[in-house]
Each structure stands twice: as C-alpha cells, then as structure tokens.
Design a protein around this motif. Structure first.
Motif, PDB file in Angstrom:
ATOM      1  N   ASN A 100       0.828  -1.215   0.000  1.00 56.79           N
ATOM      2  CA  ASN A 100       0.000   0.000   0.000  1.00 56.79           C
ATOM      3  C   ASN A 100       0.857   1.258   0.000  1.00 56.79           C
ATOM      4  O   ASN A 100       1.072   1.872   1.055  1.00 56.79           O
ATOM      5  CB  ASN A 100      -0.921  -0.002   1.227  1.00 56.79           C
ATOM      6  CG  ASN A 100      -1.838  -1.198   1.256  1.00 56.79           C
ATOM      7  OD1 ASN A 100      -2.515  -1.502   0.285  1.00 56.79           O
ATOM      8  ND2 ASN A 100      -1.857  -1.893   2.386  1.00 56.79           N
ATOM      9  N   PRO A 102       1.831   5.166  -0.317  1.00 59.79           N
ATOM     10  CA  PRO A 102       1.033   6.330   0.048  1.00 59.79           C
ATOM     11  C   PRO A 102       0.370   6.954  -1.175  1.00 59.79           C
ATOM     12  O   PRO A 102       0.911   6.907  -2.281  1.00 59.79           O
ATOM     13  CB  PRO A 102       2.055   7.281   0.688  1.00 59.79           C
ATOM     14  CG  PRO A 102       3.377   6.828   0.162  1.00 59.79           C
ATOM     15  CD  PRO A 102       3.260   5.358  -0.038  1.00 59.79           C
ATOM     16  N   LYS A 103      -0.823   7.532  -0.956  1.00 65.74           N
ATOM     17  CA  LYS A 103      -1.597   8.159  -2.030  1.00 65.74           C
ATOM     18  C   LYS A 103      -1.205   9.630  -2.114  1.00 65.74           C
ATOM     19  O   LYS A 103      -1.657  10.460  -1.337  1.00 65.74           O
ATOM     20  CB  LYS A 103      -3.097   8.012  -1.765  1.00 65.74           C
ATOM     21  CG  LYS A 103      -3.556   6.587  -1.469  1.00 65.74           C
ATOM     22  CD  LYS A 103      -3.294   5.640  -2.629  1.00 65.74           C
ATOM     23  CE  LYS A 103      -3.902   4.259  -2.385  1.00 65.74           C
ATOM     24  NZ  LYS A 103      -3.280   3.526  -1.255  1.00 65.74           N
ATOM     25  N   ASP A 121       0.545   5.099   3.845  1.00 68.00           N
ATOM     26  CA  ASP A 121      -0.847   5.020   3.436  1.00 68.00           C
ATOM     27  C   ASP A 121      -1.762   4.907   4.653  1.00 68.00           C
ATOM     28  O   ASP A 121      -2.874   5.420   4.659  1.00 68.00           O
ATOM     29  CB  ASP A 121      -1.053   3.810   2.517  1.00 68.00           C
ATOM     30  CG  ASP A 121      -2.483   3.686   2.024  1.00 68.00           C
ATOM     31  OD1 ASP A 121      -2.927   4.584   1.295  1.00 68.00           O
ATOM     32  OD2 ASP A 121      -3.152   2.692   2.385  1.00 68.00           O
ATOM     33  N   SER A 236      -9.770   3.926  -2.316  1.00 72.10           N
ATOM     34  CA  SER A 236      -8.544   4.236  -3.060  1.00 72.10           C
ATOM     35  C   SER A 236      -8.835   4.838  -4.426  1.00 72.10           C
ATOM     36  O   SER A 236      -8.112   5.733  -4.893  1.00 72.10           O
ATOM     37  CB  SER A 236      -7.695   2.970  -3.215  1.00 72.10           C
ATOM     38  OG  SER A 236      -7.227   2.533  -1.959  1.00 72.10           O
TER      39      SER A 236
END
Length: 286
Positions: A100, A102-103, A121, A236
C-alpha cells in the motif's frame, strides 16, 4: 471483475512492484548485522552495537531477507527500541509498505520526489485507546496527549510546531488541526483530521491552508508546504480521482485504532511475490 476494477488491480500491482524495487534498491547498511562466533559468519561488530537487542529481535522474527533488511534499516534510522520494533513487526509495517504505497498528488510527487519515502498510506493509532464512536475532538486531544508516540508513528524528521495553528486570510481567522515541520523535506506539514471517510471536498479546505502557509508563513529557504488528510477510511479509487487534478502537494491517508490482521497481509504479500515471480508483467497487459 469489471474493466475498471481490472485496471485498478493492475495499477495496484504495478505500484507495489515499484515500491518493492525501491526498497530493495536502497543503499545497503554501512555494516550488516552479524552474529559473533557462528560458523561461516564474520566476526565483525553488529551494525549499531548499542541497538543489538532490537536487531536480534528483527533477525529472529523476519522470514524474508528483504524484510530483515527493511526492519534493520528502519530501526537504525529511527532509533527504535525493542518494544517499538515488536510493535512495528506486529503491525505488519513491511507488508503494508510494499502493498500500500502512500496516495500522493501529482504536485506532491513533482515538488518533493522523495516524499514517498516519508509518508504512509495508513497510520496506526492503537496506542490512543479510542472507542469506535470517537469524535474528532477525542482524536485531536488523544494525539496531543500521546504526541511522542504519534511522532514515532509519523517517522523520523517530523518536528511538532503547534495545534489549532492560527491562519488569517482576508480579515478572517482560521485554524488548522496540527502543524509539523519535516527536516528532511525542509517544509511545513499540515495535518487535517477527519473521523469520517474521505470525501473529495475535504481537499478544498486543505488546499486553502497550504496556500496560506506558503504565502504568509513559509520562510524563503523552505520548500512548499505539504498537506495530509488523515481520515478514518478511504476509497482508493476515489482518492486517486480526487488527487489526479489537485494542484497542491497533498496526500490522503487513513488512521486505524486497531492493529491490522497480520496473517491476512502476509497472505496478500505472498500472493504479490507469487505474481511477480511467475508473471511480473502480466497485469500490465490486461
């Protein structure tokens, strides 16, 4: 599976492969931790002699070489105690980091190319002991009461500046939830708290605060401020759409008040390894 979900899955595996490659491509530790007196082993001192216990804990609990390398590096960089090492392993930090990423907004990646290495994330806040139906005020107060542990969870180089940080624009007074400074990125980091699921309109307020910080509070030698939306949950795909056109260096993360299911994450990581060994580029063509 729908075509949209297939593309999302492909992007997920691509991002995960990139994340793992970056982790393994990092410079090796200056001194690899080794045992004394074991057959076939060097008699060199351990990487950080004073942190032998955390390192031994990592060596005894890690199953993969890259997992051991990851935790050894993180323990050395962050000066983790044995207790913190155990917590990070129990929270499956390695699995979460690989699976996952980070966005981050496109603007954040362009302004701070290394930001991916400093943010997560998901942030685990199980040490707050919050009830399931906590309010934003409960979350805010608990973070301040456990500021040292929160800084540990944020990671190295975060420095606390203030809470309810005052921002004045056009004769009106505003206050952002938490303000930090990141020494490595040389910039202010504003954190806005949300005890609900992420919604695209949340970014508007955060962008406003970042503009105010850059115009009125950033010093000449500092880089543009970064904004973090810390939400109770997020979709997401909604986050991806919301950040794709954002002009501000921002990211959306979620917090959890309970440790994740390590066995489930380990199973997902095993699937990830299997996909990358058997068909590393399979998902790119679907």
């Amino acid at each position: 599976m729908s075509q949209g979900n297939g593309r999302a899955t492909g992007r997920l595996h691509c991002a995960a492969r990139t994340r793992l490659a970056r982790l393994l491509a990092a410079k090796p530790l200056a001194h690899a931790p080794v045992f004394r007196g074991l057959p076939g082993r060097s008699k060199t001192l351990t990487a950080v002699e004073s942190f032998a216990s955390p390192h031994l804990h990592i060596l005894s609990r890690s199953k993969r070489s890259e997992e051991r390398e990851f935790y050894l590096r993180m323990a050395t960089q962050n000066c983790w105690s044995v207790r913190e090492v155990a917590r990070q392993i129990d929270s499956a930090l390695f699995e979460r980091t690989v699976l996952n990423p980070p966005k981050l907004s496109t603007a954040l990646r362009e302004l701070h190319p290394q930001a991916d290495d400093f943010f997560k994330d998901t942030y685990l806040l199980e040490f707050l002991g919050l009830p399931a139906d906590h309010s934003e005020l409960d979350l805010h107060r608990s973070l301040l009461q456990n500021l040292g542990r929160f800084l540990t969870e944020l990671g190295r180089d975060f420095c606390y500046i203030g809470t309810e940080y005052p921002v004045q624009v056009g004769g009106q007074d505003f206050a952002l939830d938490l303000l930090f400074f990141h020494r490595g990125l040389n910039c202010l980091v504003a954190i806005e708290l949300k005890v609900t699921a992420f919604a695209p309109e949340h970014l508007g307020k955060l962008n406003f605060y970042l503009e105010a910080l850059d115009r009125d509070h950033r010093k000449p030698h500092e880089n543009p401020a970064i904004g973090v939306l810390l939400c109770a949950s997020k979709d997401s795909e909604v986050v991806e759409y919301a950040l794709s056109r954002s002009l501000s260096p921002a990211l959306v993360a979620e917090y959890q008040t309970q440790l994740p299911d390590k066995k489930l994450l380990a199973a997902k990581l095993h699937e990830f390894y299997a996909l990358n060994v058997s068909a590393p580029d399979e998902n790119m063509d679907t």
